[in-house]
Design a protein around this motif. Structure first.
Motif, short mmCIF file in Angstrom:
data_model
loop_
_atom_site.label_atom_id
_atom_site.label_comp_id
_atom_site.label_asym_id
_atom_site.label_seq_id
_atom_site.Cartn_x
_atom_site.Cartn_y
_atom_site.Cartn_z
N UNK A 56 -45.32 -26.40 143.32
CA UNK A 56 -45.02 -27.54 142.48
C UNK A 56 -45.53 -27.32 141.07
N UNK A 57 -45.32 -28.32 140.24
CA UNK A 57 -45.82 -28.32 138.86
C UNK A 57 -46.21 -29.76 138.54
N UNK A 91 -40.45 -34.68 141.87
CA UNK A 91 -40.97 -34.89 143.22
C UNK A 91 -41.60 -36.28 143.32
N UNK A 92 -42.40 -36.65 142.31
CA UNK A 92 -43.13 -37.92 142.37
C UNK A 92 -43.60 -38.32 140.97
N UNK A 95 -50.94 -32.10 145.04
CA UNK A 95 -52.04 -32.98 145.42
C UNK A 95 -52.08 -34.23 144.54
N UNK A 96 -51.47 -34.14 143.36
CA UNK A 96 -51.48 -35.26 142.42
C UNK A 96 -50.60 -36.42 142.88
N UNK A 112 -46.29 -36.68 136.26
CA UNK A 112 -45.04 -36.25 136.88
C UNK A 112 -45.31 -35.01 137.71
N UNK A 113 -44.85 -35.02 138.95
CA UNK A 113 -44.99 -33.87 139.84
C UNK A 113 -43.58 -33.36 140.12
#
Length: 173
Positions: free
Chosen positions: A109-110, A144-145, A84-85, A101-102
């Motif tokens: 996820x983390x 991821x992002x 969600x971040x 950081x995702x």
């Protein structure tokens, strides 16, 4: 992780990093009970205590929610979930100190905060890393992002890239 912590002690980091460091070392209760501090965070951020009632539930998103809220940031919807971040702040392609950081991981996820990097990994200050708030190295291949928080006044001068030699185990999941 000593080199990263030493750097963070010598600079004036952004508020989210300061709030995160105040929680450094918080650990899950490894007995059948839960750490009341972690469960208290659920209430603090307005989470659903009916399902989020044990510290064995992944809590990296919860930790990120507490850090952001204490730093005066608005948290994204469903912020207890790591991915969600990717709706927080502004998406960027290169990380600097204080960015979120995702990461991908099996089953979800983390999420954590950028505090440095090596050629193949990020140093991440995060919750629920080996069941505690810690700094760990996570493989860049899992990214991821990257999301940059909004700065109301001015981004601190300490918000830049930090390079280190590899120290500690590398998290690949």
């Amino acid at each position: 992780m000593k080199q990263v912590l030493n750097t963070l002690k010598q600079i004036s980091p952004p508020k989210m990093i300061r709030e995160a460091l105040a929680l450094y070392g918080t650990i899950e209760d490894m007995s059948s009970k839960s750490n009341p501090i972690i469960l208290g965070w659920v209430k603090e951020v307005g989470g659903d205590v009916s399902w989020y009632n044990d510290d064995s539930i992944a809590w990296c998103g919860l930790w990120m929610s507490v850090v952001a809220k204490r730093a005066g940031k608005e948290v994204p919807k469903e912020s207890l979930r790591a991915k969600a971040w990717d709706k927080f702040g502004t998406k960027v392609s290169e990380a600097i100190l204080g960015d979120i950081l995702i990461f991908n991981r099996n089953g979800g996820g983390h999420v954590g905060l950028y505090v440095g990097e090596t050629t193949d990994s990020y140093y991440v200050l995060g919750g629920n890393q080996s069941d505690k708030v810690s700094i760990t190295r996570i493989a860049k291949s899992r990214l991821y992002s990257i999301q940059r928080p909004e700065y109301k006044i001015k981004m601190p001068d300490s918000c830049k890239k930090y390079f280190y030699t590899a120290e500690g185990n590398l998290s690949e999941n």
